[in-house]
Design a protein around this motif. Structure first.
Motif, PDB file in Angstrom:
ATOM      1  N   THR A 196      -2.658  -1.651   1.765  1.00 43.80           N
ATOM      2  CA  THR A 196      -1.664  -2.571   1.063  1.00 43.80           C
ATOM      3  C   THR A 196      -1.218  -1.866  -0.196  1.00 43.80           C
ATOM      4  OG1 THR A 196      -2.441  -4.466   2.349  1.00 43.80           O
ATOM      5  CG2 THR A 196      -1.292  -5.023   0.340  1.00 43.80           C
ATOM      6  N   VAL A 262       3.167  -9.366   1.394  1.00 44.15           N
ATOM      7  CA  VAL A 262       3.490  -9.817   2.669  1.00 44.15           C
ATOM      8  C   VAL A 262       5.122  -9.563   3.072  1.00 44.15           C
ATOM      9  CG1 VAL A 262       4.396 -12.283   1.649  1.00 44.15           C
ATOM     10  CG2 VAL A 262       3.576 -11.909   3.779  1.00 44.15           C
ATOM     11  N   TRP A 265       4.817  -5.889   4.138  1.00 39.44           N
ATOM     12  CA  TRP A 265       4.076  -5.788   5.668  1.00 39.44           C
ATOM     13  C   TRP A 265       5.001  -6.442   6.526  1.00 39.44           C
ATOM     14  CZ3 TRP A 265      -0.035  -3.874   7.875  1.00 39.44           C
ATOM     15  CH2 TRP A 265      -1.299  -3.383   7.218  1.00 39.44           C
ATOM     16  N   ALA A 303      -2.798  -8.926  11.389  1.00 39.41           N
ATOM     17  CA  ALA A 303      -3.590  -9.682  10.445  1.00 39.41           C
ATOM     18  C   ALA A 303      -4.952 -10.212  10.995  1.00 39.41           C
ATOM     19  CB  ALA A 303      -2.629 -10.874  10.526  1.00 39.41           C
ATOM     20  N   PHE A 308      -6.502 -10.417   7.098  1.00 41.68           N
ATOM     21  CA  PHE A 308      -5.579 -10.995   6.137  1.00 41.68           C
ATOM     22  C   PHE A 308      -6.305 -12.314   5.721  1.00 41.68           C
ATOM     23  CE2 PHE A 308      -1.230  -9.046   6.281  1.00 41.68           C
ATOM     24  CZ  PHE A 308      -1.717  -7.811   7.166  1.00 41.68           C
ATOM     25  N   ASP A 312      -1.759 -15.546   3.793  1.00 38.94           N
ATOM     26  CA  ASP A 312      -0.944 -14.410   4.145  1.00 38.94           C
ATOM     27  C   ASP A 312      -0.722 -14.076   5.731  1.00 38.94           C
ATOM     28  OD1 ASP A 312      -0.798 -13.876   1.509  1.00 38.94           O
ATOM     29  OD2 ASP A 312      -2.324 -12.183   1.436  1.00 38.94           O
ATOM     30  N   LEU A 316       3.157 -13.929   7.038  1.00 41.68           N
ATOM     31  CA  LEU A 316       3.467 -12.792   7.954  1.00 41.68           C
ATOM     32  C   LEU A 316       4.021 -13.131   9.232  1.00 41.68           C
ATOM     33  CD1 LEU A 316       3.599  -9.664   8.147  1.00 41.68           C
ATOM     34  CD2 LEU A 316       1.251  -9.804   9.204  1.00 41.68           C
ATOM     35  N   GLN A 348       8.346 -20.078   3.042  1.00 46.59           N
ATOM     36  CA  GLN A 348       8.731 -18.881   3.067  1.00 46.59           C
ATOM     37  C   GLN A 348      10.201 -18.430   3.122  1.00 46.59           C
ATOM     38  OE1 GLN A 348       6.505 -16.011   2.849  1.00 46.59           O
ATOM     39  NE2 GLN A 348       5.247 -17.600   2.237  1.00 46.59           N
TER      40      GLN A 348
END
Length: 454
Positions: A196, A262, A265, A303, A308, A312, A316, A348
């Motif tokens: 990350t 995020v 990713w 994840a 994760f 997160d 994702l 999101q």
């Protein structure tokens, strides 16, 4: 701090990243010291002078000092003569002792193997200053030994190259190729944090350069093996508005989104399933229908494996699953469709727009201008939507009185909200209308079940 230790009869040296950044003229956020004093003695020395001490890694020789008044922090670590990570462990096995030179020589890279003493003299037994000037990532000794002691250093090499804009010595890259399988011995948490760190380097083009090197060196698939579904179509064209294959498109999207974990990713994994669904029509045009649904499963797998956080992982999943929806937006969408998108992605929505914009810009031709215009229209429509309560509060209370549990009540309320979006219910239904719609839906499901069984 130097005076405190000298008065106690011990030596102290500024070490590691603090020295590297000072020589590069980079503002220092971390302050690390090394000392010949044993961990217990370090605590006594600091405590006796009124400095607050936190035994953050006392087992490994590290304590954190909190400066009085400023609340600034410094980590102080006893000289280590060796440091080896056990397979799958997040914590090293260390041996204390030796000299500052020995301590520096066992560090990961030459640029991190320098120290400054109390007089301001630079101690540089491994040529770190020289490598800073050459903008080179190299190890103090044999890179094979360095990577076997701690295979995570393989990823650290790419991270420092990306962070500083340096190249990696060929012998280090060759060793990374030879020992990349050792990354399987590293704990998921350590791999996630280090990778990350590569993804979130501020300059996106540097992250792309690091990812490209990792792919060339056979390292990338050792960390994210799920990308193999993308690499199987390397070199194959996508559509008429793409300039390269799916991997190079992915890299361009990664470079365009902000350095938020995020988002980077999601950019990396948004097209990860394209190799699984690619087909070519009678006109020779490739298509990838449904790739986002399979990509969501791949993202969830990544994840889960790299552990994760729950927050997160959800973010994702939402971004990858829905990344095509803003791109496929058309002006004839009903407001109910806009609200459904908002409800599905929830908090999101802004990140989804950022990802979609980067995805669009990674195309060419008239598609870009047209799609960006549509995306802007969608953003404006989202800003005008009223997402306040549309299902009466009494509905939840009635469901609870009927014996339904919290999660089930939530599912039913979301179902009712979707019914309002679809026009089955009016915009602000009454409790009676909600129950009537639920009974109708249940009756329909029972009827369909009976027909299928007969």
């Amino acid at each position: 701090m130097y005076d405190v230790f000298e008065k106690a009869g011990h030596s102290l040296f500024l070490v590691g990243g603090a020295v590297r950044d000072r020589l590069l003229g980079i503002p220092q956020s971390d302050v690390d010291y090394a000392t010949d004093a044993q961990p217990g003695a370090v605590i006594d020395i600091l405590s006796d002078t009124g400095i607050k001490v936190i035994p953050t890694g006392i087992r490994y020789g590290t304590v954190t000092a909190i400066y009085p008044g400023t609340h600034g922090k410094a980590e102080i670590t006893t000289f280590r003569s060796s440091e080896v990570y056990r397979r799958g462990s997040r914590f090293p096995s260390v041996e204390f002792g030796g000299t500052i030179t020995q301590d520096l020589k066992r560090r990961d890279f030459t640029i991190n193997a320098m120290a400054i003493d109390s007089s301001g003299k630079l101690i540089d037994p491994c040529g770190g200053k020289r490598d800073l000037e050459k903008k080179l990532i190299d190890t103090p000794g044999n890179p094979d030994t360095a990577f076997l002691d701690d295979p995570l250093r393989i990823l650290r090499a790419y991270r420092f190259a990306a962070k500083l804009g340096f190249s990696i010595a060929e012998r280090v890259r060759q060793s990374a190729r030879n020992f990349s399988t050792e990354l399987s011995t590293i704990s998921a948490e350590r791999k996630y944090k280090e990778f990350t760190g590569i993804l979130t380097v501020e300059q996106g083009e540097r992250t792309v350069e690091a990812l490209s090197m990792m792919k060339q060196d056979g390292v990338l698939l050792k960390v994210v093996p799920e990308l193999e579904h993308l690499f199987i179509i390397d070199g194959l064209k996508q559509g008429r508005y793409h300039t390269g294959d799916a991997w190079h498109h992915t890299l361009e999207v990664v470079s365009q989104v902000p350095p938020v974990a995020v988002l980077r990713w999601a950019a990396l994994l948004h097209d990860s399933a394209k190799g699984l669904v690619r087909y070519v029509d009678e006109n020779g045009e490739p298509h990838f229908h449904g790739h986002e649904r399979l990509a969501e499963k791949i993202a969830n797998s990544v994840a889960e494996r790299l552990r994760f956080s729950r927050v997160d992982k959800r973010a994702l999943s939402v971004l990858v699953k829905n990344h095509m929806r803003p791109i496929l937006y058309r002006s004839n969408w009903k407001n109910s469709a806009v609200r459904r998108l908002m409800r599905d992605v929830d908090d999101q929505i802004e990140n989804l727009f950022v990802l979609a914009e980067a995805d669009i810009k990674a195309h060419t031709g008239e598609y870009v201008e047209k799609s960006l215009k549509s995306l802007q229209e969608l953003k404006e429509r989202v800003s005008r939507q009223n997402m306040g309560r549309i299902i009466p509060a009494e509905m939840g209370q009635n469901l609870h009185a009927m014996g339904f549990e919290g999660p089930v009540i939530g599912t039913i309320l979301r179902m009712l909200e979707e019914m309002t979006d679809d026009g089955i219910l009016p915009a602000n239904p009454t409790v009676d209308q909600c129950f009537s719609a639920l009974w109708d839906k249940q009756s329909k499901m029972l009827k369909e079940s009976e027909q299928s069984s007969s």
